[in-house]
Design a protein around this motif. Sequence first.
Motif, PDB file in Angstrom:
ATOM      1  N   SER A  68       0.834  -1.205   0.000  1.00  0.00           N
ATOM      2  CA  SER A  68       0.000   0.000   0.000  1.00  0.00           C
ATOM      3  C   SER A  68       0.868   1.254   0.000  1.00  0.00           C
ATOM      4  N   GLY A  69       2.014   1.198   0.640  1.00  0.00           N
ATOM      5  CA  GLY A  69       2.947   2.316   0.604  1.00  0.00           C
ATOM      6  C   GLY A  69       3.547   2.496  -0.781  1.00  0.00           C
ATOM      7  N   LEU A  70       3.892   1.388  -1.406  1.00  0.00           N
ATOM      8  CA  LEU A  70       4.415   1.446  -2.773  1.00  0.00           C
ATOM      9  C   LEU A  70       3.353   1.990  -3.720  1.00  0.00           C
ATOM     10  N   ASN A  71       2.120   1.544  -3.554  1.00  0.00           N
ATOM     11  CA  ASN A  71       1.007   2.036  -4.376  1.00  0.00           C
ATOM     12  C   ASN A  71       0.838   3.552  -4.197  1.00  0.00           C
ATOM     13  N   LEU A  72       0.964   4.020  -2.975  1.00  0.00           N
ATOM     14  CA  LEU A  72       0.858   5.455  -2.706  1.00  0.00           C
ATOM     15  C   LEU A  72       1.959   6.228  -3.434  1.00  0.00           C
ATOM     16  N   MET A  73       3.168   5.703  -3.421  1.00  0.00           N
ATOM     17  CA  MET A  73       4.269   6.391  -4.095  1.00  0.00           C
ATOM     18  C   MET A  73       4.035   6.456  -5.602  1.00  0.00           C
ATOM     19  N   VAL A  74       3.510   5.381  -6.184  1.00  0.00           N
ATOM     20  CA  VAL A  74       3.201   5.375  -7.624  1.00  0.00           C
ATOM     21  C   VAL A  74       2.089   6.376  -7.925  1.00  0.00           C
ATOM     22  N   LYS A  75       1.063   6.380  -7.091  1.00  0.00           N
ATOM     23  CA  LYS A  75      -0.053   7.320  -7.270  1.00  0.00           C
ATOM     24  C   LYS A  75       0.441   8.766  -7.190  1.00  0.00           C
ATOM     25  N   THR A  76       1.287   9.048  -6.221  1.00  0.00           N
ATOM     26  CA  THR A  76       1.816  10.402  -6.061  1.00  0.00           C
ATOM     27  C   THR A  76       2.703  10.783  -7.240  1.00  0.00           C
ATOM     28  N   LEU A  77       3.538   9.849  -7.696  1.00  0.00           N
ATOM     29  CA  LEU A  77       4.379  10.093  -8.863  1.00  0.00           C
ATOM     30  C   LEU A  77       3.524  10.474 -10.069  1.00  0.00           C
ATOM     31  N   ASN A  78       2.450   9.732 -10.301  1.00  0.00           N
ATOM     32  CA  ASN A  78       1.557  10.018 -11.433  1.00  0.00           C
ATOM     33  C   ASN A  78       0.866  11.367 -11.286  1.00  0.00           C
ATOM     34  N   GLU A  79       0.441  11.707 -10.075  1.00  0.00           N
ATOM     35  CA  GLU A  79      -0.202  13.005  -9.837  1.00  0.00           C
ATOM     36  C   GLU A  79       0.768  14.152 -10.114  1.00  0.00           C
ATOM     37  N   VAL A  80       1.999  14.010  -9.668  1.00  0.00           N
ATOM     38  CA  VAL A  80       3.014  15.047  -9.870  1.00  0.00           C
ATOM     39  C   VAL A  80       3.326  15.193 -11.363  1.00  0.00           C
ATOM     40  N   LYS A  81       3.443  14.074 -12.063  1.00  0.00           N
ATOM     41  CA  LYS A  81       3.703  14.127 -13.512  1.00  0.00           C
ATOM     42  C   LYS A  81       2.553  14.797 -14.249  1.00  0.00           C
ATOM     43  N   ARG A  82       1.307  14.490 -13.870  1.00  0.00           N
ATOM     44  CA  ARG A  82       0.148  15.116 -14.522  1.00  0.00           C
ATOM     45  C   ARG A  82       0.151  16.635 -14.322  1.00  0.00           C
ATOM     46  N   ALA A  83       0.713  17.077 -13.205  1.00  0.00           N
ATOM     47  CA  ALA A  83       0.793  18.515 -12.919  1.00  0.00           C
ATOM     48  C   ALA A  83       2.014  19.147 -13.584  1.00  0.00           C
ATOM     49  N   GLY A  84       2.766  18.353 -14.358  1.00  0.00           N
ATOM     50  CA  GLY A  84       3.917  18.880 -15.069  1.00  0.00           C
ATOM     51  C   GLY A  84       5.190  18.923 -14.250  1.00  0.00           C
TER      52      GLY A  84
END
Length: 127
Positions: A68-84
Amino acid sequence: MRSIDPDQLDALSASMGLHGNVVIVHLSGELDMATAPRLHLQLSEAARLISPPRLVVDMAGLGFCDSSGLNLMVKTLNEVKRAGGRLVLSGVGERFTRLLRVTGLDRSFQTYPSVELAAAELGDIAY
């Protein structure tokens, strides 16, 4: 003699700071199903401090990370990338490095041995 609450040993602590135009999030403790939701809120807040977001997540103090921690890091990475923006990791331990490699996520996350090197990489981005 002071007694130690066993629940405190498993807790996750996250602190934020700025290093130039880069947000540094220092983690310590355990990142798991119980602590991931709170960390998600903190990482989302950190990502909004600078636009586009430039985050270094310092994992040097992280003792444990489950799926679940790894999933959170992937989710956050994707959110940051979407924000440029960009998110990188520093101080990644042997266990987490192996977890990234086994899951193939070592191709998605950039890792640096220190916060300073990671922040220098992100601070040199021209937008």
